[in-house]
Every structure is written in C-alpha cells, then in structure tokens.
Design a protein around this motif. Sequence first.
Motif, mmCIF file in Angstrom:
data_model
loop_
_atom_site.group_PDB
_atom_site.id
_atom_site.type_symbol
_atom_site.label_atom_id
_atom_site.label_comp_id
_atom_site.label_asym_id
_atom_site.label_seq_id
_atom_site.Cartn_x
_atom_site.Cartn_y
_atom_site.Cartn_z
ATOM 1 N N UNK A 88 0.721 -1.072 0.104
ATOM 2 C CA UNK A 88 0.053 -0.043 0.033
ATOM 3 C C UNK A 88 0.827 1.006 0.315
ATOM 4 N N UNK A 89 0.292 2.375 -0.732
ATOM 5 C CA UNK A 89 1.095 3.572 -0.861
ATOM 6 C C UNK A 89 0.339 4.776 -0.257
ATOM 7 N N UNK A 90 0.862 5.957 0.404
ATOM 8 C CA UNK A 90 0.254 7.096 0.866
ATOM 9 C C UNK A 90 0.662 8.118 -0.351
ATOM 10 N N UNK A 91 -0.097 8.897 -0.691
ATOM 11 C CA UNK A 91 0.170 9.987 -1.515
ATOM 12 C C UNK A 91 0.145 11.330 -1.002
ATOM 13 N N UNK A 103 -9.211 12.564 -6.669
ATOM 14 C CA UNK A 103 -8.007 11.934 -6.215
ATOM 15 C C UNK A 103 -7.132 10.815 -6.440
ATOM 16 N N UNK A 104 -6.157 10.503 -5.993
ATOM 17 C CA UNK A 104 -5.171 9.384 -6.546
ATOM 18 C C UNK A 104 -6.057 8.221 -6.906
ATOM 19 N N UNK A 105 -5.558 7.554 -7.860
ATOM 20 C CA UNK A 105 -6.215 5.989 -8.263
ATOM 21 C C UNK A 105 -7.594 6.343 -8.830
ATOM 22 N N UNK A 106 -8.132 7.443 -9.001
ATOM 23 C CA UNK A 106 -9.520 7.896 -9.467
ATOM 24 C C UNK A 106 -10.052 7.034 -10.740
ATOM 25 N N UNK A 107 -8.926 6.631 -11.554
ATOM 26 C CA UNK A 107 -9.527 5.942 -13.057
ATOM 27 C C UNK A 107 -8.851 4.561 -13.157
ATOM 28 N N UNK A 108 -8.307 4.029 -11.823
ATOM 29 C CA UNK A 108 -7.624 2.765 -11.659
ATOM 30 C C UNK A 108 -8.749 1.639 -11.461
ATOM 31 N N UNK A 109 -8.398 0.377 -11.979
ATOM 32 C CA UNK A 109 -9.089 -0.707 -11.804
ATOM 33 C C UNK A 109 -9.482 -0.772 -10.227
ATOM 34 N N UNK A 110 -10.788 -0.951 -9.772
ATOM 35 C CA UNK A 110 -10.968 -0.734 -8.397
ATOM 36 C C UNK A 110 -10.247 -1.549 -7.470
ATOM 37 N N UNK A 111 -9.878 -3.097 -7.844
ATOM 38 C CA UNK A 111 -9.278 -3.864 -7.029
ATOM 39 C C UNK A 111 -7.784 -3.451 -6.615
ATOM 40 N N UNK A 115 -6.311 -1.797 -3.103
ATOM 41 C CA UNK A 115 -5.108 -2.338 -2.414
ATOM 42 C C UNK A 115 -4.121 -1.408 -2.221
ATOM 43 N N UNK A 116 -3.923 -0.718 -3.338
ATOM 44 C CA UNK A 116 -2.522 0.237 -3.299
ATOM 45 C C UNK A 116 -2.744 1.500 -2.933
ATOM 46 N N UNK A 117 -3.762 2.396 -3.410
ATOM 47 C CA UNK A 117 -3.927 3.473 -3.159
ATOM 48 C C UNK A 117 -4.455 3.774 -1.513
ATOM 49 N N UNK A 118 -3.916 3.775 -0.671
ATOM 50 C CA UNK A 118 -4.384 3.595 0.670
ATOM 51 C C UNK A 118 -4.676 4.878 1.244
ATOM 52 N N UNK A 119 -3.905 5.949 0.959
ATOM 53 C CA UNK A 119 -4.061 7.279 1.891
ATOM 54 C C UNK A 119 -3.663 8.246 0.684
ATOM 55 N N UNK A 120 -4.172 9.506 1.144
ATOM 56 C CA UNK A 120 -4.142 10.577 0.386
ATOM 57 C C UNK A 120 -4.214 11.756 0.991
ATOM 58 N N UNK A 121 -3.447 12.817 0.902
ATOM 59 C CA UNK A 121 -3.560 14.145 1.780
ATOM 60 C C UNK A 121 -3.166 15.106 0.573
#
Length: 995
Positions: A88-91, A103-111, A115-121
């Motif tokens: 997992x990654x924080x941005x 927000x980060x990962x907005x257009x990623x495959x949901x799964x 799992x990866x886009x765990x947090x954003x500030x």
Amino acid sequence: MASILRIGVDVGGTNTDAVILDPSSQNHPIIAWHKSPTTANTSQGIETVINVLLQQANVDPSRIASITIGTTHFINAVIEKDQSRLAPVAVLRLCGPFSQSVPPGIDWPEDLRDYICAYAAFLDGGLEIDGAVIREPIEAQVKEECARIKSMGIQNIVVNGIFSPADIAGERQEERVGEWIEKYYPEANVVLSKEVANLGFIERENAAVLNAAILSFARHTISSFQSAIYRLKLTCPVFLTQNDGTILQATDAARLPIRTFNSGATNSMCGAAFLCKSNIKKESMLVIDIGGTSTDVGMLLASGLPRQAAAVSEIAGVRLNFSCPDVKSIGLGGGSIVRIADANDNAQLTIGPDSVGHLITQHALVFGGDLPTTTDYAVVSQPPDSRADIGTRQLAEDGLLKLADSKGCNLVKLLSVYQATVKLKLEEIIDCMKTSIEDVPVLMVGGGAMIISPDEDGTVSLKGASSVIMPEYAGVANAIGAAIARVSGVVDTVLSTEGKTTQAILQEVSDIAIERAVTAGAVRDTVEVAEMDAIPVPYVASKIRVIVKAIGDFDFSRVSDTIPLSASHAESEFAVKFSEKTVPGKLSATTPSAAGPNTSFDIASYIPTIVPSPGKPITGSTHYEWHLSEKDLEWISLGCYILGTGGGGTPYPHFVRLRDMMRRGAIVRVVEPGWVGDEDNIACGGAMGSPTVSMEKPPGNEMMEAQDIVYKYLGVKPAAVMDFEIGGGNGIQGLILGASTNMNIPTVDGDWMGRAYPVGWQITPVVWGGDHTVFLPTSISDGNGNHMLMLAATSENQIERAFRAALSEMGSHVGCAKVLCRARNDIDHIAEAIIDEVGGKDAAKVLFKGKIIGVERKTVKGHSYGEVLISAADVSGGGLNSTSSVGKLKIPFKNENLVAIALSDSGNDERVVASVPDLICVCDALTGEAIGTPEYRYGLLVFVIGIQGSDKWTSSERGLEIGGPRAFGMDIDYKSLGIFRKPRSVIEEYAEYQS
C-alpha cells in the motif's frame, strides 16, 4: 591490455538468454552465448546461465566490466496484481486548492486501487506554469501527515507537486518535503514524482504510486541478482535496462524499478541494431522480434534508440506517462497453433493467437506432439539443412500430411498458404508501424524468426520492407541489447522565450540533459543529444515546452571500486517476505476494471434512462429527463472530442471526475431546450486557458466559484446549465456543474458553438445577436482566490480580450461563467456510428484515410497554429471499410482543424474538400476515437471525417464572417459539405420506452 567484456542477460517468461561480448571488437564481438529455461528462482537461473557462459568463453572474470539484466519481474507483479509483491502507498500532493476533485487512483481498476492507493493528503504547495508559487509547502503539515501515515502502517510515500518536473529554478518543493518525511518518518520509502515521469500530473502520479508499490519487492529482487553475481566471484557492477534502451545502476533501479517495465522489447531492438551495424546505414528501421507466443514490432530511430510511444500508455488499466518504446504485438510466434479453416481447392488457415508457448517440446508435431504449430509448418517448408531443422522433421511432415488428407487438401498448397498467411501478418504490422510511405529496412530477430521461409534466392522479401536482415545470433538479440545499453539524461520543462531565441533555449536545456547523463555515469566525451523537441504552449505568451534526451557510454572507471552486496543479504527481511517459493496472493481477477471497455456490454439492446421531469407536465418529450449512466457519459466524452475538431483539450480528466461524482451518488440530468421557461436563467460556463496547464494542474473549484460570483451578484439561482462549447473538455463541464451540490440542476442538451472554436466570442449568439454583448455579467476565477467580474463591455470580443489579458496572471487557466435566458439545441452527442448519428451520408462523409507523415507547429498570440500532412494508406484493418484515398491531405489548424486540402500525388494540384464552419475531425483508425492537434504525431493511422456544420453558422454571411475560413485569414470561399440534419435527441428517441 586486454579489452573489457560485458555480459547481458534477459530474463524472459520462457527462456533466460545471456551473452558475453567485446564491444571493442569489430569482427567477432560475441564471445559466448547461452539460452536456458527460465527458473522459478530467477537469481539462481541468472547464476546458472552466467556460469555456463564463463565456462564456454574461458575468460578471466576480472575482464568482465559489467553485467546488465533485463527483466519483466516488476511489470509482471503489477499485471498479475500479486499482493505478495505489492504494498500500500500514501500520496502527499503539493497542490494548494487544486486537484481535490480528482483523488489518486480515481481511474484505476477498483481492486488495484483499493489495495495500493491506501491514503492521500492534499497539502500546500505547487507551482504555476511560469514557475510562480501556488502555495509554499508547510513543514508542520508534513509532520502531521507522517504521524498519521505511520500509525496506519503504510511505509511507502509518494510526493507529487503541480508542475514539479518543470522546476529547474530552484524551488525544490518535492525535495524539501522528501527531506521532512525523512526527518519525521525515517523508516519510510519516499518516491518523488519528478524522478519517475514528466509533465502530466495524474499520469505521473500513477507511475510514482506503482513505483512505490513495488519498491520492497524490487529491492529484494535486485539484491538477489547482486548476490548471484557475488557468488560467482565477479566484482563488476550490476545494471538493469530501462524502457528507453539505456541502463540504470542496480542501486538506482532498486529506487526506480518502474523504469524497467518495458525494457524487454527495447533490448531486442537495440541488440538487433548492434548485430547489423556494419551492414546498414544510419537510418530508422523496423525491428521484428518473433518469440514463442507473439511478435513484437518497433521502430529503431537513427539515434540507435527505440521510438517512444505516445505521451500516455497503459499498464494493468492504469494510465502512465513514463517513457516506454512504441511497440505493437500480434499473436504470431514459434508456438502459435495453426488451424485449417477451409480446405480442398480453397485452402485457408488461421495462425494463433493462442500458442503452446514454452510447452512446445510437448505439443508440437516436430517433437512428437499432436498440435500443428508454425514451427512444424516452417520445418516442413524449408530444406532439411536449413536453420529450421529442429526436432524430428519427419514427425512434422507425417503429421501435416495426415491433417491435409483429412481435409482433402494438397500439402504443397497448404504450405504455400501458410507462408502467404505469415507474410501477410508481418506485412500488415510493418505497414502499421512505418513512419513514412517509403519502404524501410527490417531486422528480423528472436527465436521464432525461423517460422518464415526465405525465397528461392535465400532472402526474405516482405511488402513495405526495403530489405529483410536476419543476423547471426538473432535468437539472443535481447541479451545483446542489454549488454550494449548506454546511459541517458532527460529534461522535460517549460521555459520563457522572452529575450531568447529557440536555439539558445534548446542549447541551454541540452547542456542540462548532458550534465544529467554524466551524473548518471556517462563518459562526458561520448554524450550526445539523441532527441530534442520544442513545443509552443497554447494560450500562454512566450512559453515553450522543451524535451531533450542525451545519451552516452558508461564510465566504468567510476565504479571500479564498487563492492557488491554480501551473499547473506539475499536472506534479509525482503527475502523472507518475498520468497520466490511463496504462493502469490493475487487480487480478484473477476473485479471489473475501472478503465477500458466492457467487452460484454450489449450496445444494440441498451436503452438510456429517460424519466418524467418532476413538477413538469408531459408534452411530447419536452418534459422528460435523461439520467446519465456511466456508459452514456463515456460515449458523450468520446463524442465531445470528435466534435472538438482537434481542439478543446481531451475530455478524459473531466470524464473520470464526473464518473467519480456519479459513483458517490450524484445524478446527472439532461433536458431538452423546451424544458426551459422563457424567464428562466441558464447558467453557462467552461474553462479558458492552456491545455498544457490542464494536463498538469487538475482543477480546483474555479468553475463553481465563477458561477457563484455571477449568481450571488444577480441574487437568483439558475434553472439549468448549458455548455459553452460541446467540443473537447468543455463539453463535460456543463454536466459537472449541473450535478454539483452547489447547483443540483439539469443540463440543457445543447451548446453555444456546436463544436470547438479557438476564442470564446465565436458562438452562435454573436452570429445572431449582432455586435453587442450577449453574456453579462461574466466572471472568471483561477481557483486560488483571484476573481474577476465584468458587468459591462462593448462586445463579446472585448470581454474575450480582457479575460485573455488577465489569464496569464491567473495561472493560464481559469473557470468562466456567463448568464443568458432561453437556449436552443444545436448538435446532439455522437455514439458509435459517427456518420449515421450526424445525419447520414448527406450530412457527413469520410474525407480521407491514411497515415500522418508530417506535423508543424508554432504559437502566435497564445494560439497553436500548425499543419498536419496525411498520406493515403490502407487502414481497413482499423475498423474502416474500403474507401480509396489517393495522394495526400493537408489540414491547417489554429487549435482546431480549419481546412482540409486534398493534394495530388505530384503535389502540384490542391483542392479544398472541407472548411470551417463544417467540422473536420481526425480520428484514430485503430480505435475510432478523436485525436487532438497536440496529439498529432508521425506514423499514426487515421481517418478524417467531415461533418456539415449547423445552419446557425452556415446560413448567414455573419456566421461565415465569424466562423468561416476568412475569419482565420484564409482566402477561401466556404462551400457546404452537405446538408445539415438536426439529429434526433436521446430523450425524444427513448421517451416512449418509459411509458
């Protein structure tokens, strides 16, 4: 003194190939080579193959100067969605008030995203296109976020700042935040986005996040590579090849593993060029790499580096903008299964795309199996003493004879049809990848290259190829490419042209790129500029985007004291966590991707959601509402870019923003113009500014702020919203405004342009309303606290000039709001069949189809002027049936396409086939999607559609004066393309289904 030697290793899915070569030798550079099956324990496989090489070559290990490895390990971890190799990654975004709606990962495959886009500030920070500071980063914010991220157990952090790659003036915002993270959370792994990719905020962030997600696995894998070298008692440095054909030191690759994602195809291309350097002149050439399952084809430039793909690529459904080779693949390889589709006198067969792959020795006829493959056909087609004489030829011949007899077919004819089919497949991919109509040299490499038989004279001839060269050692070209890879330095920045010539700016940036190459390890005297591009920034005065790549040979003297990691390092915590014996914990393979088409969707049976409008009496279809689905939105987005006629900017970022709003509960309502009452106020707005700013600075709240300013001043709430222009990104803005919580109103099915035009006053109300102002009051907002409200003006042209002057001082991108009563529909959205949907053959036509062979651009007063040249070519494989285009088509543009001019083969005769106000749309022949003028590039297969413009523009002299060819300084009389037919609205068409 003995010459230095290099080892190259390429770890493929089927085989691990390795070579030892002497780069200084002109006659026999390849000292030894070996190919062995890839093992589950990759480091052990590398150790084994190098050990065999050293024994074969019988050379002093001290002469080995470097070992360079190409691997697909890291990209496979992402494609396979393997949780045991991902983290997992924080941005932390340095963005000030911008980008929070995306927000980060907005257009990623949901799964993958979950799992990866765990947090954003979203923190203070970011730069404008001219280097001005949006907000200064605040250390206290970073300290607070570090504590929060640490408490969540997240160890990988991405720092992404707006316009950070263009920061060569010393702001160092990302670097400063990285230092603060190290201070407050020293255990964290920090990835700075500017070190991963170039301009393109969302795509750069995506690349940085994927890079961070595989950091721990990459460090373990690379340390195991180094440990394998240590066990062989070699003291040379270890490198990994990256996507552009150059190398990274192992320590850098462990920090930036994403740069190795597509290195396999690059290695093959560079290796092919090395093998043939004495036989060909320095020119661009195609490399065809035929493996066991697929054939990869790429263009090798005269610089010796592969042609890079378009600015945006996609891996596992995630859009990225890091450098990768422009490679196309087809299902043709040595293990491809061959099936007889028709026999007797009309022998026909199909090849692939399925393959027996690495199980060829079990399944192919030539090895005693029962599946006919291309290898079987190749062995039987060629003389017994040819290079295709593998396995047992008689087994293959007997098997094919039996198969031919069962189909009532002659074997000789079947073999002839096989060769013709293989050649046709290769010729089609050659034609697709060429960058000009001229024939090009073709280098054929790969273990599967034997599947094509030579002609009677011993050579291979292919249509589109000036020559076909199959060099010795072609089967290990990928390992050779790894061994001879060089070092690069890249700069992608935006600079001011004030007081400087373009040449002086290019020299300045080239010097920086050279220094970066030297810093990366290149010998200064060998560094040269390999690629250089200068792109004017539209709508921004005196700004130019410059991209320069410099390459050079690695300076081995600078790493002679390199000490490899100890063998015990492979047993570190990473080795325990990512043991290659561990069964991968893959993410759900059934979770639908958030990106890409849904192949199971039945378009023919789809019915949009049309419902009665609350509180409105039903009168025909007038008082129904269309509630958009995600599929509706996707189609509208594609149609908006087509109607943009090359301009308006891509709707994609606005599409994913609105889709996310819908997924969080927003209802997007569309109504017909008749829904609006005579006294209703209609909101109208859009974006004004540079597409370069749009791609790097995701929107803040500037659109809504501009609307609020107008309606707070008026003291009313609008009844509905309407798009300012349907073409390009602005075509989605009305839907976003209407669905927002501030508005929550429907969007009128219409716009004021019916297309995209370069300036805001080129609209139908100005055509029909005279020279006086139409939209007052009007406001703009930059989303960063700066607003303008215009209450009076002499004309719409004057409003445009005033706002354009303020634009450069407000970040070169603003939201604009206007007010007007009563709307009228111009053009409905375009779905699948473009021509049918805009009125049929009387209203639209295919003007041309071919390949882009030339693009010129320049900036005048903030607008992008240029010309694209398209040469006739067969693009029928791209979904367009046969229309025969001849000669060339020239399209001048000013942000949007202006005129289509047909040229004869000689170039002496010119004929205008379409012009504004009619719409001239250039579309990708392979996808059918629109291509904007900033995306025009050499080699793209396209078709050009002309669509009759709305009679709002074409039926009056004033309409042609404002929007015709002479409005753009062209001495051309407008000639109607066809008959304008108002398309039937979606609401009208489907309201009957709701009764």
